[in-house]
Design a protein around this motif. Structure first.
Motif, PDB file in Angstrom:
ATOM      1  N   ARG A  89       0.797  -1.217   0.000  1.00 40.34           N
ATOM      2  CA  ARG A  89       0.000   0.000   0.000  1.00 40.34           C
ATOM      3  C   ARG A  89       0.835   1.276   0.000  1.00 40.34           C
ATOM      4  NH1 ARG A  89      -5.429  -0.333   1.010  1.00 40.34           N
ATOM      5  NH2 ARG A  89      -6.181  -2.301   0.157  1.00 40.34           N
ATOM      6  N   CYS A  90       1.977   1.247   0.725  1.00 40.14           N
ATOM      7  CA  CYS A  90       2.755   2.487   0.846  1.00 40.14           C
ATOM      8  C   CYS A  90       4.207   2.167   1.182  1.00 40.14           C
ATOM      9  CB  CYS A  90       2.145   3.386   1.916  1.00 40.14           C
ATOM     10  SG  CYS A  90       2.855   5.046   1.976  1.00 40.14           S
ATOM     11  N   LEU A  93       6.210   4.110   3.913  1.00 42.62           N
ATOM     12  CA  LEU A  93       6.057   3.801   5.324  1.00 42.62           C
ATOM     13  C   LEU A  93       7.078   2.763   5.764  1.00 42.62           C
ATOM     14  CD1 LEU A  93       2.167   3.600   5.724  1.00 42.62           C
ATOM     15  CD2 LEU A  93       3.675   5.515   6.293  1.00 42.62           C
ATOM     16  N   PHE A 174       1.042  11.335   3.646  1.00 41.47           N
ATOM     17  CA  PHE A 174      -0.140  10.616   3.162  1.00 41.47           C
ATOM     18  C   PHE A 174      -1.370  10.830   4.050  1.00 41.47           C
ATOM     19  CE2 PHE A 174       3.662   8.613   1.513  1.00 41.47           C
ATOM     20  CZ  PHE A 174       3.418   8.788   0.158  1.00 41.47           C
ATOM     21  N   VAL A 219      -4.092   5.296   7.683  1.00 41.52           N
ATOM     22  CA  VAL A 219      -3.498   5.893   6.489  1.00 41.52           C
ATOM     23  C   VAL A 219      -4.483   5.711   5.335  1.00 41.52           C
ATOM     24  CG1 VAL A 219      -1.505   5.975   4.958  1.00 41.52           C
ATOM     25  CG2 VAL A 219      -1.213   5.255   7.346  1.00 41.52           C
ATOM     26  N   THR A 221      -6.287   5.488   1.664  1.00 43.05           N
ATOM     27  CA  THR A 221      -5.864   4.996   0.359  1.00 43.05           C
ATOM     28  C   THR A 221      -5.515   6.173  -0.545  1.00 43.05           C
ATOM     29  OG1 THR A 221      -7.249   3.044   0.537  1.00 43.05           O
ATOM     30  CG2 THR A 221      -6.602   3.718  -1.677  1.00 43.05           C
ATOM     31  N   SER A 222      -4.422   6.047  -1.267  1.00 41.08           N
ATOM     32  CA  SER A 222      -3.992   7.113  -2.173  1.00 41.08           C
ATOM     33  C   SER A 222      -3.226   6.502  -3.339  1.00 41.08           C
ATOM     34  CB  SER A 222      -3.084   8.102  -1.433  1.00 41.08           C
ATOM     35  OG  SER A 222      -2.375   8.935  -2.313  1.00 41.08           O
ATOM     36  N   ALA A 225       0.437   6.865  -2.909  1.00 38.80           N
ATOM     37  CA  ALA A 225       1.102   6.076  -1.874  1.00 38.80           C
ATOM     38  C   ALA A 225       1.725   4.803  -2.439  1.00 38.80           C
ATOM     39  CB  ALA A 225       0.111   5.731  -0.766  1.00 38.80           C
ATOM     40  N   ARG A 226       1.104   4.232  -3.467  1.00 35.30           N
ATOM     41  CA  ARG A 226       1.616   2.974  -4.025  1.00 35.30           C
ATOM     42  C   ARG A 226       2.946   3.168  -4.742  1.00 35.30           C
ATOM     43  NH1 ARG A 226      -2.184  -1.079  -3.797  1.00 35.30           N
ATOM     44  NH2 ARG A 226      -4.331  -0.412  -3.341  1.00 35.30           N
ATOM     45  N   SER A 228       5.644   5.284  -3.883  1.00 34.79           N
ATOM     46  CA  SER A 228       6.212   6.205  -2.909  1.00 34.79           C
ATOM     47  C   SER A 228       7.567   5.723  -2.434  1.00 34.79           C
ATOM     48  CB  SER A 228       5.269   6.367  -1.710  1.00 34.79           C
ATOM     49  OG  SER A 228       5.121   5.144  -1.007  1.00 34.79           O
ATOM     50  N   GLY A 249       5.350  10.648  -2.682  1.00 36.04           N
ATOM     51  CA  GLY A 249       4.461   9.758  -3.410  1.00 36.04           C
ATOM     52  C   GLY A 249       4.034  10.425  -4.700  1.00 36.04           C
ATOM     53  N   ARG A 262       2.794  13.877  -3.419  1.00 37.38           N
ATOM     54  CA  ARG A 262       2.874  14.115  -1.975  1.00 37.38           C
ATOM     55  C   ARG A 262       4.336  14.308  -1.601  1.00 37.38           C
ATOM     56  NH1 ARG A 262      -1.743  12.229   0.682  1.00 37.38           N
ATOM     57  NH2 ARG A 262      -3.438  12.011  -0.832  1.00 37.38           N
TER      58      ARG A 262
END
Length: 332
Positions: A89-90, A93, A174, A219, A221-222, A225-226, A228, A249, A262
């Motif tokens: 997802r990110c 992170l 995010f 966090v 969904t964005s 973010a994927r 990033s 991101g 981001r």
């Protein structure tokens, strides 16, 4: 280290009640203890009561909820960094957590406590020096002292201590929020509102009320973010705090222009620093190093530098440029 009483809480409600009813001076929650115990040894923190949260159930988890990523506040940093859902997802992170401290500390430290860790400013941690954050009104030794690693963004005439968490920088990029429970019930707090700049009250570091504790981190969904990344520059490649860092991101539209970006800066500010102006300038643009540098210029107009730390303006810009290039490759 001074004497204190100790309570081992079995639930969040029990912990909050113990705090609210404590007759000891300066009660304090303990999760991983990797920061608090050090500060107690230095006599910087002198709690009269320790409320241990490590046996509180149901606050150690990683899960998806309504499409968002939810992480329990007592989840170990290493467990979050190794969780496949977080990586998918990110990635920023994961990279931010692996950039912090050592593997041994990440195996103990909890992600909720990491957000609330106090500055690593040497003057704050040395009780023989005046420090407004530690003793309001005593003065800031860093302003006229050794300040190569101190903040150039968000400082005041009362404090220029850098906020230390890598994890919080990625969460800031995010739009994370934290779930909080306290004597007056539960609430949700945006990461942007949780940590506050020093202003005239550097001893007040967060908007948490006395007795409130973080129970979970959300966090959203964005698409950005994927794709990033988190980049960190320090004096050492590991076990060092950032001279500059960036969580970035990026999502590109079908034509290859920026649809979403981001950017959050770490190591440079008294708080995790979201580069809102730079983001707005880059939306719709076709990215190259020059456009990123130009977009970042307004972010540093308010920078307050000294002869020792002025180099970190350029270092911050180039750290973002590198991070954007990595995110762009992932997003393409």
């Amino acid at each position: 280290m001074r004497p204190f009483t100790y309570t081992r809480a079995r639930s969040a409600h029990e912990a909050v009640t113990a705090f609210a009813t404590s007759t000891a001076d300066r009660p304090h929650y303990l999760s991983g203890g990797t920061a608090l115990i050090d500060l107690m040894k230095l006599s910087v923190e002198t709690p009269g009561r320790i409320i241990d949260l490590t046996d509180v159930p149901d606050l150690d988890f990683v899960r998806e909820e309504d499409g968002d990523l939810i992480v329990g506040a007592l989840t170990r940093m290493s467990d979050v960094a190794n969780h496949p859902l977080v990586g998918a997802r990110c990635p920023a992170l994961v990279e931010s957590l692996r950039s912090g401290a050592s593997q041994q500390l990440r195996n103990m430290a909890r992600v909720g406590g990491n957000l609330l860790q106090r500055t690593r400013c040497g003057y704050f941690r040395s009780v023989e020096f005046p420090c407004n954050k530690r003793q309001p009104g005593s003065g800031c030794s860093a302003l006229g002292g050794l300040n190569r690693g101190h903040a150039i963004l968000g400082g005041s005439d009362h404090c220029i201590a850098v906020y230390p968490s890598d994890w919080a920088v990625a969460l800031t990029a995010f739009d994370a929020s934290v779930a909080v429970v306290g004597p007056n019930g539960t609430r949700s707090v945006s990461i942007h509102d949780l940590i506050v700049p020093p202003g005239d009250t550097p001893d007040r570091e967060t908007t948490l009320a006395p007795g409130e504790l973080i129970t979970a981190i959300r966090v959203p969904t964005s698409p950005a973010a994927r794709s990033s990344t988190y980049r960190k520059v320090g004096d050492r490649s590991s076990y060092a705090f950032a001279l500059a860092s960036a969580a970035v991101g990026l999502h590109l539209d079908a034509a290859g222009a920026v649809g979403e970006v981001r950017i959050a800066l770490g190591g440079l500010g008294t708080v995790p620093w979201r580069a809102w102006d730079a983001e707005r300038a880059l939306v719709g643009a076709r990215l190259d190093d020059a456009s990123v540098r130009a977009a970042l210029e307004p972010e540093f107009r308010s920078a307050r530098t000294t002869a020792q730390n002025a180099f970190r303006v350029g270092l911050g810009v180039e750290t973002v440029v590198e991070a954007v290039a990595i995110a762009k490759e992932s997003a393409s």
